[in-house]
Design a protein around this motif. Structure first.
Motif, short mmCIF file in Angstrom:
data_model
loop_
_atom_site.label_atom_id
_atom_site.label_comp_id
_atom_site.label_asym_id
_atom_site.label_seq_id
_atom_site.Cartn_x
_atom_site.Cartn_y
_atom_site.Cartn_z
N MET A 158 0.82 -1.20 0.00
CA MET A 158 0.00 0.00 0.00
C MET A 158 0.85 1.25 0.00
N ASP A 159 0.35 2.29 -0.66
CA ASP A 159 0.94 3.62 -0.54
C ASP A 159 0.45 4.21 0.78
N ILE A 160 1.37 4.57 1.64
CA ILE A 160 1.02 4.96 3.01
C ILE A 160 0.15 6.21 3.06
N HIS A 161 0.43 7.19 2.22
CA HIS A 161 -0.26 8.47 2.32
C HIS A 161 -1.62 8.49 1.63
N THR A 162 -1.76 7.79 0.51
CA THR A 162 -3.01 7.84 -0.25
C THR A 162 -3.92 6.64 0.00
N GLY A 163 -3.39 5.57 0.58
CA GLY A 163 -4.18 4.36 0.77
C GLY A 163 -4.33 3.53 -0.49
N GLU A 164 -3.63 3.90 -1.55
CA GLU A 164 -3.73 3.16 -2.81
C GLU A 164 -3.06 1.78 -2.66
N VAL A 165 -3.71 0.76 -3.17
CA VAL A 165 -3.13 -0.58 -3.20
C VAL A 165 -2.24 -0.67 -4.43
N LEU A 166 -0.94 -0.74 -4.21
CA LEU A 166 0.01 -0.78 -5.32
C LEU A 166 0.22 -2.18 -5.85
N ALA A 167 0.00 -3.18 -5.02
CA ALA A 167 0.13 -4.57 -5.44
C ALA A 167 -0.68 -5.44 -4.49
N MET A 168 -1.26 -6.48 -5.04
CA MET A 168 -1.97 -7.48 -4.24
C MET A 168 -1.83 -8.81 -4.98
N ALA A 169 -1.06 -9.72 -4.40
CA ALA A 169 -0.77 -10.99 -5.07
C ALA A 169 -1.20 -12.16 -4.20
N ASN A 170 -1.59 -13.23 -4.87
CA ASN A 170 -1.96 -14.47 -4.19
C ASN A 170 -1.39 -15.66 -4.94
N VAL A 171 -0.98 -16.66 -4.19
CA VAL A 171 -0.50 -17.92 -4.75
C VAL A 171 -1.21 -19.05 -4.00
N PRO A 172 -1.78 -20.03 -4.71
CA PRO A 172 -1.76 -20.21 -6.17
C PRO A 172 -2.68 -19.23 -6.89
N SER A 173 -2.37 -19.03 -8.17
CA SER A 173 -3.16 -18.14 -8.98
C SER A 173 -3.76 -18.92 -10.15
N TYR A 174 -4.30 -18.21 -11.13
CA TYR A 174 -4.91 -18.84 -12.31
C TYR A 174 -4.75 -17.90 -13.50
N ASN A 175 -4.96 -18.42 -14.68
CA ASN A 175 -4.85 -17.63 -15.89
C ASN A 175 -6.24 -17.11 -16.28
N PRO A 176 -6.51 -15.81 -16.13
CA PRO A 176 -7.85 -15.30 -16.45
C PRO A 176 -8.18 -15.34 -17.94
N ASN A 177 -7.16 -15.59 -18.78
CA ASN A 177 -7.44 -15.71 -20.21
C ASN A 177 -8.04 -17.06 -20.57
N ASN A 178 -7.94 -18.02 -19.64
CA ASN A 178 -8.49 -19.36 -19.90
C ASN A 178 -8.89 -19.97 -18.56
N ILE A 179 -10.12 -19.69 -18.13
CA ILE A 179 -10.57 -20.16 -16.82
C ILE A 179 -11.26 -21.51 -16.89
N ASN A 180 -11.46 -22.04 -18.08
CA ASN A 180 -12.12 -23.34 -18.21
C ASN A 180 -11.27 -24.44 -17.58
N GLY A 181 -11.88 -25.18 -16.69
CA GLY A 181 -11.18 -26.30 -16.06
C GLY A 181 -10.31 -25.92 -14.90
N THR A 182 -10.21 -24.62 -14.57
CA THR A 182 -9.38 -24.23 -13.43
C THR A 182 -10.10 -24.53 -12.12
N ASN A 183 -9.32 -24.72 -11.08
CA ASN A 183 -9.87 -24.97 -9.75
C ASN A 183 -10.47 -23.69 -9.21
N ARG A 184 -11.76 -23.73 -8.86
CA ARG A 184 -12.43 -22.53 -8.38
C ARG A 184 -11.76 -21.96 -7.14
N ASP A 185 -11.10 -22.80 -6.37
CA ASP A 185 -10.45 -22.33 -5.15
C ASP A 185 -9.32 -21.35 -5.46
N THR A 186 -8.72 -21.49 -6.63
CA THR A 186 -7.62 -20.58 -7.00
C THR A 186 -8.13 -19.20 -7.39
#
Length: 606
Positions: free
Chosen positions: A267-295
């Motif tokens: 987070m940017d401390i002064h503005t509260g902007e979220v500069l990055a938010m990452a999670n692992v495991p992830s998934y490919n949003p270009n092809n969600i067919n067959g992906t595990n919904r939990d990801t």
């Protein structure tokens, strides 16, 4: 008169009579023909009047139904960019195939040709057509490459048509998947930013009137009924470069630790902007067919976890504000554990006598518990509540959890003591990052935002002096003797706190752990706050926050500071390192005392 004259007279009379009758028959026939033609003319005129005047609207409508259509004009969805204008989600034109089952019905040869062109079994296509036999529309295949669609259309199969649509494309793939989410086949947002800002991004389709021939081909554009309105673009607070760093380093840590998952928030401390938010495991949003919904789950905003020792700076701050302790107050933690109801609050080993700063530096559970005992339930609850625990951060992200922070009437005798070092309450990683950003921002809490520019909403929750005091105490955690020396960054003062919390299971605690590090850099002029969570690392490899989460913080923040040209605030150390040829903090630096893990059964939250 002779007989001969009489016969001639009779013949002459008969001849005249026949001529008269012949003339009468021709006149009658002419009259009959003229009368018939006149009736036909009247009928034709009446028919024309009926069609052109009396029922003109009805017959015009029937003709239009057969040849005139009002069709939708597809529109593009707004582009999503990062804070620097780099595309994160764009819409590209594609084609879709549809068919009129009534035109194909019974034509086995054409159905076979179509199945071959689509690369699908004939019986499957036949079954789909049969199910829609009474309809005039059936999707054959959506969002295809326009070149492939044109190959099918070039075969001139009756009843098969193409229509233009748009497909969403995510250039950054799985690195930003949990922030962006994705759209469905109709280009409507389903998760993440795509869902939260769906109305803004979607746009409004237009409509036009066209004429089609018997083959369904458009022969004329009759009228533009409604122009299409493209969706609006959206600039996020995310920095694509920092996002990639966070995802890469988190992925490395989860893999190296043999962990099940991980989350990171910057987070940017002064503005509260979220500069990055990452999670692992992830998934490919270009092809969600067959992906595990939990990801698909954005664990950083939806998953609740007990914050462990990241809670201790708040416990100390609450006691300092209530004037029940000072920075120099001493706490005797001998012999390394104290009772907590029927259980024990324990440190990993006996730290002896610690001052207030030492409780944070050594991450002493016993010290935090002794501090909490000096606070009333209401004092502790009201202070922590000001930082937003037990309530949503109001970031606007879909599915954000509010956390669990029960009020004092629902506490048991051991609850407050457990809360002092991060048990008996639940928060999200985003809430932890927000808390540390508040401490770094002089006690000003700013509402987290995923949109460039921030929300603009903020409030003072503690005094700047108190916030500065806690920051200086947390700085010792990353210095020699602290629990997170692996979070230290050359040339910068880093403030932070490790955490190692056992995971609740079946009314108690399993031999599984959460490894935390929450930190701020630089201390003297704070810019970034970051939290890292590594879930369930392999205990054989170690499970402390200082071991797995702290290095992720260091590696990501080193990159962020360099990208943003943030000047060093520990210039003497930086100059000394340059003179000695050392350019980075040694990765083999001593980790200090390991983060303690409590040996108590989970308190009931009821």
């Amino acid at each position: 008169m002779s007989l001969r004259d009489i016969i001639h007279n009779l013949i002459d009379r008969e001849r005249r009579t026949r001529i008269g009758r012949s003339r009468y028959d021709i006149r009658g026939r002419v009259l009959m023909v003229c009368g018939g033609l006149g009736l036909c003319s009247v009928a034709l005129i009446a028919f024309a009047v009926d069609r052109q005047l009396v029922h003109a609207d009805f017959y015009q409508k029937q003709g239009n139904v057969r040849f005139q259509r009002d069709v939708e004009i597809p529109t593009t969805r707004g582009m999503v960019t990062d804070r620097n204008g780099e595309p994160l989600a764009v819409s590209t034109p594609v084609m879709s195939l549809w068919a009129n089952p009534q035109e194909l019905a019974g034509d086995e040869e054409q159905i076979a040709r179509l199945a071959q062109a689509l690369g699908m079994p004939v019986d499957e296509l036949q079954r789909s057509l049969s199910q829609k036999a009474d309809k005039e529309f059936l999707w054959l295949r959506r969002r295809m490459n326009p070149t492939l669609v044109q190959r099918v259309l070039d075969q001139k199969i009756p009843g098969v048509y193409g229509v233009r649509e748009f497909k969403r494309f995510y250039p950054q793939g799985d690195a930003v998947a949990h922030v962006l989410g994705f759209t469905n086949v109709d280009d409507h947002g389903q998760e993440g930013v795509e869902l939260a800002f769906d109305e803004w991004l979607r746009g409004k389709p237009g409509e036009k009137r066209i004429l089609r021939n018997r083959q369904g081909e458009t022969v004329e554009n009759v009228d533009l009924l409604k122009p299409a309105q493209p969706g609006k673009d959206l600039a996020l607070s995310i920095d694509r470069r920092i996002q990639y760093l966070a995802y890469r380093e988190l992925q490395k840590a989860v893999t190296s630790a043999g962990a099940s998952s991980g989350s990171a928030v910057v987070m940017d401390i002064h503005t509260g902007e979220v500069l990055a938010m990452a999670n692992v495991p992830s998934y490919n949003p270009n092809n969600i067919n067959g992906t595990n919904r939990d990801t698909h789950r954005n664990r950083a905003v939806t998953d609740l976890l007990e914050p462990g020792s990241t809670m201790k700076p708040l416990t100390v701050a609450a006691a300092l504000e209530a004037h029940v302790i000072t920075p120099n107050t001493l706490f005797n933690t001998n012999p390394g554990r104290i009772p907590n109801g029927n259980y024990w609050t324990s440190d990993t080993h006996n730290h002896g006598v610690l001052d207030t700063t030492g409780v944070i530096t050594k991450s002493s559970n016993v010290g935090a518990a002794l501090i909490a005992r000096r606070l009333s339930n209401e004092q502790f609850y009201d202070f922590v509540r000001r930082f937003g625990y037990g309530q949503s951060t109001h970031s606007g992200f879909p599915g954000e959890a509010a956390g669990l922070f029960p009020p004092p009437p629902r506490w048991y005798g051991t609850t407050k003591q457990s809360m002092s070092y991060g048990y008996s309450l639940s928060v999200t990683p985003l809430q932890i990052a927000h808390t540390y950003a508040t401490l770094a921002n002089g006690g000003v809490a700013t509402v987290p935002s995923f949109v460039k520019g921030g929300s603009g909403e903020s409030k003072q929750v503690i005094t700047p002096e108190l916030a500065h005091t806690i920051m200086k105490m947390m700085q010792t955690v990353t210095e020699p003797g602290g629990t997170a020396t692996l979070a230290a960054i050359l040339g910068y003062h880093v403030a932070g706190k490790t955490g190692t919390a056992r995971i609740a299971s079946n009314g108690g605690y399993a031999q599984k752990y959460l490894a935390f590090f929450a930190g701020v850099v630089p201390v003297d002029n704070p810019r970034f706050a970051m939290v890292v969570v590594v879930n369930n690392p392999d205990t054989a490899k170690g499970y402390y926050g200082g071991t797995w989460a702290a290095p992720v913080f260091r590696n990501v923040m080193e990159g962020a500071l360099r990208l943003q040209d943030v000047p060093p605030d520990d210039i003497n150390t930086w100059l000394a390192a340059q003179a000695s040829g050392r350019t980075k903090t040694a990765k083999a630096a001593p980790a200090g005392d390991p983060e303690p893990t409590p040996e108590e059964v989970r308190e009931s939250m009821q």
